[in-house]
Design an enzyme around this catalytic site. Structure first.
Site: not given
Ligand code: FPP
Length: 249
Positions: A27-28, A40, A73, A75-76, A78, A214
């Site tokens: 996250d983040g 982003r 599920t 995240n669609w 966004r 944990e």
């Molecule tokens: C959360 O940050 C991150 C995601 C929803 C996407 C994560 C994907 C990757 C790191 C790429 C990984 C690649 C593969 C092939 C598995 P956020 O967008 O929710 O951040 P925020 O909370 O600061 O808005």
């Protein structure tokens, strides 16, 4: 991925007491980018690098399984441009990294409902799973279009069908049978869950599998999560008294 070991391994880390399975909620990425005045998607690009590094640390430490939550599920919901970017990023990464994963003996597995994903991405996913299926150095599970409640509903339906067909009776259903019908049937439950960016939530991730895991939450944003931070998480894990619900002493 190179075969080199982590350069500065903390002396506080007990290599005989490492988790066998680490799960991570990355996250983040968005906040990391915003703090730097970047779009982003740049955060996601950096986040993908962090995940690659983490896979390498896990392999060097002989941690057997890494499970990462890449797309839920939910995240669609966004903005379309961000979803499209993520789908393209996943596909490009698979194309780019497959050779290295084969060389490094990584077994990649995708968990989640893959059917609504773009067909070209599904094709890359199936290709990478097929090409790495016999690798045994590290199991790398990537949750994409994954939701734990949906996973449980799907498992219930499959079990109910077996009851309906008379293959099993309702009393045959036990915890083991349910676990066997989840996407994660071939992995042990995670020992350690890491969540970055300070959120104290499970966000519909592995709700069944995390029963005795944990949990380690850090304020660090995912793109900044490096090997020192990972070692801190591992040290914290090693200080925990894991009782699995049993009373000791
Ligand atoms: C959360 O940050 C991150 C995601 C929803 C996407 C994560 C994907 C990757 C790191 C790429 C990984 C690649 C593969 C092939 C598995 P956020 O967008 O929710 O951040 P925020 O909370 O600061 O808005």
């Amino acid at each position: 991925m190179t075969a080199q070991l982590i350069p500065t391994l903390s002396s506080n880390l007990n290599l005989n007491k490492l988790p066998q399975h680490v799960a991570v909620i990355m996250d983040g990425n968005g906040r990391w980018a915003k703090q730097r005045g970047l779009p982003r998607i740049e955060g996601h690009r950096r986040g993908a690098n962090t995940l690659k590094e983490m896979l390498r640390y896990c392999k060097d430490l002989k941690i057997k399984t890494l499970t990462a939550y890449a797309f839920s599920t939910e995240n669609w919901g966004r903005p379309t441009a961000e979803v499209d970017f993520l789908m393209t990023l996943f596909e490009r990464l698979l194309q780019k990294e497959l050779k290295e994963m084969e060389a490094e003996r990584v077994c990649i597995n995708f968990i989640g409902d893959l059917s609504p994903l773009p067909p070209s991405l599904q094709q890359e996913m199936h290709r990478s799973m097929e090409r790495t299926k016999n690798n045994r150095d590290i199991y790398f599970n990537v949750a994409i279009n994954y939701g734990s409640r949906h996973e449980m509903v799907k498992a219930c339906r499959k079990i109910a069908e077996k009851v309906q067909q008379g293959k099993i009776s309702a009393t045959d259903i036990d915890e083991n049978m349910i676990a066997q019908h989840l996407y994660t049937s071939s992995s042990p439950d995670p020992d350690l869950l890491i969540r970055t960016s300070g959120e104290m939530r499970l966000s519909n991730f592995l709700l069944w599998q995390l029963a005795y895991t944990e949990i380690y939450v850090t304020d660090t944003l995912w793109p900044d999560f490096n090997h020192e931070q990972f070692e801190q998480a591992l040290e914290s894990f090693q200080q925990r008294d894991r009782r699995f619900g049993k009373k000791v002493g």
